[in-house]
Design an enzyme around this catalytic site. Structure first.
Site, mmCIF file in Angstrom:
data_model
loop_
_atom_site.group_PDB
_atom_site.id
_atom_site.type_symbol
_atom_site.label_atom_id
_atom_site.label_comp_id
_atom_site.label_asym_id
_atom_site.label_seq_id
_atom_site.Cartn_x
_atom_site.Cartn_y
_atom_site.Cartn_z
ATOM 1 C CB SER A 114 -0.858 -0.027 1.275
ATOM 2 O OG SER A 114 -1.421 1.246 1.512
ATOM 3 C CE1 TYR A 138 -3.748 -2.110 5.473
ATOM 4 C CE2 TYR A 138 -3.156 0.097 4.750
ATOM 5 C CZ TYR A 138 -3.560 -1.181 4.456
ATOM 6 O OH TYR A 138 -3.773 -1.562 3.150
ATOM 7 C CE LYS A 142 -1.477 -4.231 3.600
ATOM 8 N NZ LYS A 142 -1.851 -5.505 2.990
HETATM 9 N N1 LIG Z 1 -8.697 -1.135 -1.247
HETATM 10 C C1 LIG Z 1 -7.654 -0.308 -1.290
HETATM 11 O O1 LIG Z 1 -7.773 0.874 -1.665
HETATM 12 C C2 LIG Z 1 -6.282 -0.803 -0.917
HETATM 13 C C3 LIG Z 1 -5.203 0.080 -1.007
HETATM 14 C C4 LIG Z 1 -3.941 -0.382 -0.677
HETATM 15 C C5 LIG Z 1 -3.751 -1.699 -0.265
HETATM 16 N N2 LIG Z 1 -4.823 -2.529 -0.151
HETATM 17 C C6 LIG Z 1 -4.588 -3.918 0.283
HETATM 18 O O2 LIG Z 1 -5.131 -4.794 -0.686
HETATM 19 C C7 LIG Z 1 -5.597 -5.996 -0.068
HETATM 20 C C8 LIG Z 1 -7.028 -6.272 -0.492
HETATM 21 O O3 LIG Z 1 -7.824 -5.152 -0.120
HETATM 22 P P1 LIG Z 1 -9.392 -5.137 -0.372
HETATM 23 O O4 LIG Z 1 -9.804 -3.705 -0.448
HETATM 24 O O5 LIG Z 1 -9.743 -6.087 -1.465
HETATM 25 O O6 LIG Z 1 -9.886 -5.723 1.042
HETATM 26 P P2 LIG Z 1 -11.064 -6.771 1.362
HETATM 27 O O7 LIG Z 1 -11.307 -6.657 2.828
HETATM 28 O O8 LIG Z 1 -12.194 -6.580 0.427
HETATM 29 O O9 LIG Z 1 -10.363 -8.173 1.032
HETATM 30 C C9 LIG Z 1 -9.582 -8.885 1.969
HETATM 31 C C10 LIG Z 1 -9.962 -10.355 1.873
HETATM 32 O O10 LIG Z 1 -9.141 -11.100 2.772
HETATM 33 C C11 LIG Z 1 -9.966 -11.990 3.519
HETATM 34 N N3 LIG Z 1 -9.291 -12.229 4.807
HETATM 35 C C12 LIG Z 1 -9.049 -11.313 5.783
HETATM 36 N N4 LIG Z 1 -8.402 -11.889 6.819
HETATM 37 C C13 LIG Z 1 -8.215 -13.196 6.483
HETATM 38 C C14 LIG Z 1 -7.606 -14.303 7.145
HETATM 39 N N5 LIG Z 1 -7.091 -14.176 8.372
HETATM 40 N N6 LIG Z 1 -7.592 -15.496 6.507
HETATM 41 C C15 LIG Z 1 -8.149 -15.640 5.267
HETATM 42 N N7 LIG Z 1 -8.732 -14.617 4.598
HETATM 43 C C16 LIG Z 1 -8.773 -13.417 5.193
HETATM 44 C C17 LIG Z 1 -11.289 -11.278 3.648
HETATM 45 O O11 LIG Z 1 -12.382 -12.130 3.923
HETATM 46 C C18 LIG Z 1 -11.407 -10.619 2.274
HETATM 47 O O12 LIG Z 1 -12.006 -11.491 1.347
HETATM 48 C C19 LIG Z 1 -5.406 -5.792 1.432
HETATM 49 O O13 LIG Z 1 -4.201 -6.415 1.800
HETATM 50 C C20 LIG Z 1 -5.282 -4.284 1.582
HETATM 51 O O14 LIG Z 1 -4.486 -3.945 2.699
HETATM 52 C C21 LIG Z 1 -6.079 -2.118 -0.471
#
Ligand SMILES: NC(=O)c1ccc[n+]([C@@H]2O[C@H](COP(=O)([O-])OP(=O)(O)OC[C@H]3O[C@@H](n4cnc5c(N)ncnc54)[C@H](O)[C@@H]3O)[C@@H](O)[C@H]2O)c1
Length: 329
Positions: A114, A138, A142
């Site tokens: 991120s 957070y 990362k």
């Molecule tokens: N959405 C954004 O703007 C953004 C920006 C930067 C980084 N990220 C990173 O991208 C990744 C995905 O983000 P997202 O927005 O799709 O989030 P999200 O919450 O929609 O997806 C995360 C998924 O991981 C699963 N999960 C969580 N903990 C778990 C565990 N202990 N075991 C198994 N599964 C587990 C959840 O059920 C979910 O399906 C994350 O790592 C987030 O930090 C997202």
């Protein structure tokens, strides 16, 4: 080639699963469904599992060629209040996944990092060499996991790509996948909820920043462009076999007020707004330098703010209708 998408039932992972499948890869979803949704990935092979479950991971990693790791706790504000939970999931449990991957002899690993690893850099746009000074637990988790990947890469021959997403936004053009979280904290869904009357107003945290209109500026990148970047990262690992880190953004920033006015244009509706004080730790401007990804990953985003808002708007309309009929997992 079979690719295990850990956290693949979430917002970004489910879009990546579709794109991988279109490109001939076989996505296998591994998720605990804490924030993910079954209906996003119901056409793929699904394993209900925890990233902390080494034995379960080892079992399913037997038939896999590469791992993409999306699973995380991902609320920046919550991480300040509950660092223990964030370090547990995003570091300790994620290391279990990494250990299981290495022990299974899998050498290709793609990690959802991120722009939060940078904190509030003074020099813009942000390149991959901009120093990392994460401001929240957070962002710290990362950055720490990126460091673990580097050490594992040096010691165990693991090859990884860490993708530092800027603000992921928008929805699949089909209208069948999009952002769906509770509580919702991301600006674009919140703006569209206010436009459609599903919330009374969108909150603007601070209008006295040193930016042209006083509101914070962010780099919004379409989720399907992120999905393409994952395929490019996998191709890079397959063909070049080199570990690397990439920023993923558009290089263009939009203020909160600019996003609101573009949302009004797309929806043809007024967006009620409420000005509130600044939130601690919100950097005024975050803009990505995407040059390295363009050169080395051969990736550049194809969609801009209007495509982001129009796909998110279509998703909101369809999802509100679907949500009225059937409960979400
Ligand atoms: N959405 C954004 O703007 C953004 C920006 C930067 C980084 N990220 C990173 O991208 C990744 C995905 O983000 P997202 O927005 O799709 O989030 P999200 O919450 O929609 O997806 C995360 C998924 O991981 C699963 N999960 C969580 N903990 C778990 C565990 N202990 N075991 C198994 N599964 C587990 C959840 O059920 C979910 O399906 C994350 O790592 C987030 O930090 C997202």
């Amino acid at each position: 080639m079979r690719v295990l998408l850990v956290g693949g039932a979430g917002y970004i992972g489910s879009h990546v699963a579709r794109r991988l499948s279109e490109r001939g890869y076989i996505p296998v979803i591994y998720d605990n469904f804490s924030t993910g949704h079954r209906r996003f990935i119901d056409r793929f092979e699904v394993i209900h599992g925890e990233i902390a479950d080494y034995e379960c991971l080892r079992h399913f990693l037997k038939n896999v060629d590469a791992v993409m790791h999306f699973a995380a706790r991902a609320y920046v504000g919550e991480s300040v209040l509950k660092p223990r939970e964030y370090y547990a999931t995003n570091m300790t449990d994620a290391l279990t996944l990494l250990n299981a991957t290495v022990d299974a002899g899998i050498s290709k690993f793609i990690f959802s990092s991120s722009c939060a690893v940078y904190g509030a850099p003074e020099q813009l746009p942000i390149t991959e060499t901009t120093p990392r000074f994460p401001l929240s637990p957070y962002g710290q988790t990362k950055a720490a996991f990126e460091d673990a990947l580097k050490s594992y890469s040096a010691a165990y021959g693991l090859k990884f790509v860490a993708l530092r997403y800027f603000n992921a936004a928008g929805a699949d053009e089909s209208g069948m996948l999009g952002e769906l979280r509770s509580p919702e904290t991301h600006l674009i869904p919140l703006v569209l909820k206010a436009a459609s009357g599903h919330s009374p107003a969108v909150s603007i945290f601070g209008n006295d920043y040193d930016t042209p209109d006083g509101t914070c500026i962010r780099d919004y990148v379409h989720v399907n462009d992120l999905a393409s970047a994952h395929v490019s990262a996998l191709d890079l690992l397959i063909h070049k076999g080199e570990s690397d880190v990439f920023n993923l953004g558009t290089g263009t920033g939009f203020s909160v007020l600019e996003v609101i006015s573009a949302a009004e244009e797309v929806s043809a509706l007024h967006v009620p707004r409420l000005i509130l004080p600044r939130r601690p730790g919100d950097p005024p401007v975050l803009i990505c330098d995407g040059e390295y990804a363009r050169k080395k990953l051969h990736w550049s985003p194809q969609r801009g703010l209007i495509e982001i808002l129009s796909t998110a708007w279509k998703w909101q309309i369809i999802n509100t209708a679907v949500g009225a009929e059937s409960a979400v997992c």
